[in-house]
Design a protein around this motif. Structure first.
Motif, PDB file in Angstrom:
ATOM      1  N   GLY A 143       0.796  -1.235   0.000  1.00 28.82           N
ATOM      2  CA  GLY A 143       0.000   0.000   0.000  1.00 28.82           C
ATOM      3  C   GLY A 143       0.819   1.272   0.000  1.00 28.82           C
ATOM      4  O   GLY A 143       0.273   2.345  -0.237  1.00 28.82           O
ATOM      5  N   ALA A 144       2.125   1.167   0.247  1.00 29.98           N
ATOM      6  CA  ALA A 144       2.906   2.402   0.448  1.00 29.98           C
ATOM      7  C   ALA A 144       3.341   3.061  -0.859  1.00 29.98           C
ATOM      8  O   ALA A 144       3.676   2.386  -1.837  1.00 29.98           O
ATOM      9  CB  ALA A 144       4.134   2.102   1.295  1.00 29.98           C
ATOM     10  N   TRP A 145       3.366   4.382  -0.806  1.00 33.61           N
ATOM     11  CA  TRP A 145       4.005   5.182  -1.841  1.00 33.61           C
ATOM     12  C   TRP A 145       5.504   5.222  -1.570  1.00 33.61           C
ATOM     13  O   TRP A 145       5.939   5.345  -0.418  1.00 33.61           O
ATOM     14  CB  TRP A 145       3.461   6.621  -1.794  1.00 33.61           C
ATOM     15  N   THR A 146       6.300   5.074  -2.617  1.00 32.08           N
ATOM     16  CA  THR A 146       7.729   5.438  -2.587  1.00 32.08           C
ATOM     17  C   THR A 146       8.014   6.043  -3.961  1.00 32.08           C
ATOM     18  O   THR A 146       7.133   6.023  -4.837  1.00 32.08           O
ATOM     19  CB  THR A 146       8.677   4.228  -2.362  1.00 32.08           C
ATOM     20  N   THR A 147       9.226   6.515  -4.197  1.00 32.04           N
ATOM     21  CA  THR A 147       9.491   7.100  -5.520  1.00 32.04           C
ATOM     22  C   THR A 147       9.498   6.027  -6.615  1.00 32.04           C
ATOM     23  O   THR A 147       9.283   6.337  -7.778  1.00 32.04           O
ATOM     24  CB  THR A 147      10.823   7.873  -5.530  1.00 32.04           C
ATOM     25  N   THR A 148       9.740   4.776  -6.234  1.00 30.14           N
ATOM     26  CA  THR A 148       9.682   3.701  -7.239  1.00 30.14           C
ATOM     27  C   THR A 148       8.352   2.942  -7.198  1.00 30.14           C
ATOM     28  O   THR A 148       8.141   2.028  -8.000  1.00 30.14           O
ATOM     29  CB  THR A 148      10.860   2.717  -7.059  1.00 30.14           C
ATOM     30  N   THR A 149       7.479   3.301  -6.261  1.00 33.44           N
ATOM     31  CA  THR A 149       6.097   2.796  -6.267  1.00 33.44           C
ATOM     32  C   THR A 149       5.190   4.032  -6.136  1.00 33.44           C
ATOM     33  O   THR A 149       4.645   4.298  -5.066  1.00 33.44           O
ATOM     34  CB  THR A 149       5.834   1.796  -5.109  1.00 33.44           C
ATOM     35  N   PRO A 150       5.074   4.798  -7.208  1.00 37.05           N
ATOM     36  CA  PRO A 150       4.348   6.073  -7.135  1.00 37.05           C
ATOM     37  C   PRO A 150       2.843   5.871  -6.899  1.00 37.05           C
ATOM     38  O   PRO A 150       2.352   4.742  -6.907  1.00 37.05           O
ATOM     39  CB  PRO A 150       4.614   6.702  -8.506  1.00 37.05           C
ATOM     40  N   ARG A 151       2.130   6.969  -6.692  1.00 42.51           N
ATOM     41  CA  ARG A 151       0.725   6.871  -6.246  1.00 42.51           C
ATOM     42  C   ARG A 151      -0.159   6.099  -7.222  1.00 42.51           C
ATOM     43  O   ARG A 151      -1.115   5.453  -6.811  1.00 42.51           O
ATOM     44  CB  ARG A 151       0.141   8.269  -6.023  1.00 42.51           C
ATOM     45  N   ASN A 152       0.174   6.141  -8.504  1.00 37.90           N
ATOM     46  CA  ASN A 152      -0.658   5.390  -9.464  1.00 37.90           C
ATOM     47  C   ASN A 152      -0.176   3.945  -9.622  1.00 37.90           C
ATOM     48  O   ASN A 152      -0.722   3.192 -10.417  1.00 37.90           O
ATOM     49  CB  ASN A 152      -0.702   6.113 -10.816  1.00 37.90           C
ATOM     50  N   ALA A 153       0.871   3.579  -8.887  1.00 33.93           N
ATOM     51  CA  ALA A 153       1.389   2.201  -8.956  1.00 33.93           C
ATOM     52  C   ALA A 153       1.999   1.841  -7.597  1.00 33.93           C
ATOM     53  O   ALA A 153       3.114   1.357  -7.518  1.00 33.93           O
ATOM     54  CB  ALA A 153       2.433   2.081 -10.059  1.00 33.93           C
ATOM     55  N   TRP A 154       1.215   2.085  -6.526  1.00 34.76           N
ATOM     56  CA  TRP A 154       1.731   1.867  -5.177  1.00 34.76           C
ATOM     57  C   TRP A 154       2.026   0.390  -4.925  1.00 34.76           C
ATOM     58  O   TRP A 154       1.554  -0.481  -5.652  1.00 34.76           O
ATOM     59  CB  TRP A 154       0.773   2.447  -4.124  1.00 34.76           C
ATOM     60  N   LYS A 155       2.785   0.126  -3.878  1.00 32.25           N
ATOM     61  CA  LYS A 155       3.332  -1.230  -3.711  1.00 32.25           C
ATOM     62  C   LYS A 155       2.224  -2.262  -3.445  1.00 32.25           C
ATOM     63  O   LYS A 155       1.453  -2.132  -2.502  1.00 32.25           O
ATOM     64  CB  LYS A 155       4.365  -1.256  -2.587  1.00 32.25           C
TER      65      LYS A 155
END
Ligand SMILES: Cc1ncc(C[n+]2csc(CCOP(=O)(O)OP(=O)(O)O)c2C)c(N)n1
Ligand code: SF4
Length: 296
Positions: A143-155
């Motif tokens: 569910g988390a945002w990171t720079t490599t799991t951005p908001r449109n592709a969260w983890k």
């Protein structure tokens, strides 16, 4: 419980951690419990910066800055050197972030644990590669945002269960701890100090910068992770005896999520999925603890 952390202080003021940094708080409590007969090995991570470059250091114990993937193997070498010198008093500690533990340092860690090297390995877990700008690690939660799991592709992958993996190596001692429960953490450090062989501590350490929280709620946020059962406090002895140290208050997961910018894209339905995952993990953990009790 009131703790006098100024007593036995081994972290200098004026270090370079962000305000509210859980990783800095974790070190403070850890060294207070372990004492100054300690040699620290720190692979690349935020703590490389917080400790500072030789000859300066924010720590009052000797430390070696190690390459990212070598925390456990460098600690193994330091232990061997001290043994050759007849120094059995000093405790050798590898201190690494989740990236340096769950991912890139895992091979060295698994090797050291399999050989049962006489070191304490601490992973301070801020759930991403923070030092290089908040990239996803295998510890980043679902569910988390990171720079490599951005908001449109969260983890959309769950956090790796590192303690269970370490326990499966039949490690003498593995435990979770949190900056929000310093008494529990320091008791575990004192316990680990007395055990021989590889000891592993998984310390939950909030990161205001990466989690997008105000620095003043860093500890409250870490406490909520325990209260929601997202990060339970437990110990595993010899890989078989599982003990839960604290019964969580069982507050709903959204209490924990709502203050953190890294989860703000999640919808009601996503929160329900996560609540179910947390409940399932808790059930598994309690089953392991029950099984261990019945074996003893
Ligand atoms: C082999 C190698 N790859 C990449 C890097 C760059 N690097 C330095 S610190 C870091 C992130 C460390 O993340 P983590 O272990 O989670 O600790 P944190 O920064 O979150 O404290 C990376 C990728 C490096 N130093 N060495
Ligand atoms: S980025 Fe996070 S872990 Fe790194 S120093 Fe800042 S608060 Fe601490």
């Amino acid at each position: 419980m009131k703790l006098n952390v100024a007593e036995n202080e081994f972290l200098h003021s004026g270090h370079t951690a962000c305000p509210g940094c859980g990783a800095a708080i974790a070190m403070r409590f850890f060294l207070r419990a372990l004492g100054n007969k300690t040699m620290m090995v720190i692979p690349a991570c935020c703590w490389s910066i917080i400790a500072g470059a030789y000859p300066q250091s924010s720590l009052q114990v000797p430390l070696i800055h190690a390459a990212f993937e070598t925390g456990a193997s460098v600690a193994t070498g330091v232990r061997a050197a001290l043994d050759m010198k007849g120094d059995t008093e000093t405790t050798v500690v590898a201190w690494a972030g989740d990236g340096g533990t769950f991912d890139i340092g895992f091979q060295a860690l698994s090797g050291a644990v399999e050989r049962n090297e006489n070191i304490i390995y601490v992973c301070y877990d801020n759930e991403a590669y923070m030092n290089t700008g908040i990239q996803r690690s295998s510890s980043t939660p679902y569910g988390a945002w990171t720079t490599t799991t951005p908001r449109n592709a969260w983890k959309k992958k769950a956090k790796k269960n590192i303690v269970a993996i370490l326990a499966a190596h039949n490690i003498p001692y593995a435990a979770t701890a949190s900056i929000a429960f310093p008494g529990d953490m320091m008791t575990k450090v004192e316990k680990a100090k007395k055990i021989k062989g590889t000891r592993f501590l998984h310390v939950f350490a909030s990161c205001p910068a990466g989690w997008q929280i105000p620095s003043e709620i860093s500890i409250k946020t870490a406490r909520q992770a325990v209260q929601t059962r997202i990060f339970p406090l437990y110990e595993v002895f010899d890989g078989v005896s599982w003990i839960i140290n604290r019964m969580p208050d069982k507050i709903p997961v959204d209490e924990y999520f709502k203050s953190q910018g890294r989860f703000k894209h999640l919808a009601e339905e996503d929160l329900r999925v996560i609540q179910n995952m947390v409940d399932d993990n808790w059930k598994l953990l309690t089953q392991k603890a029950d099984i261990a009790d019945s074996v003893v």
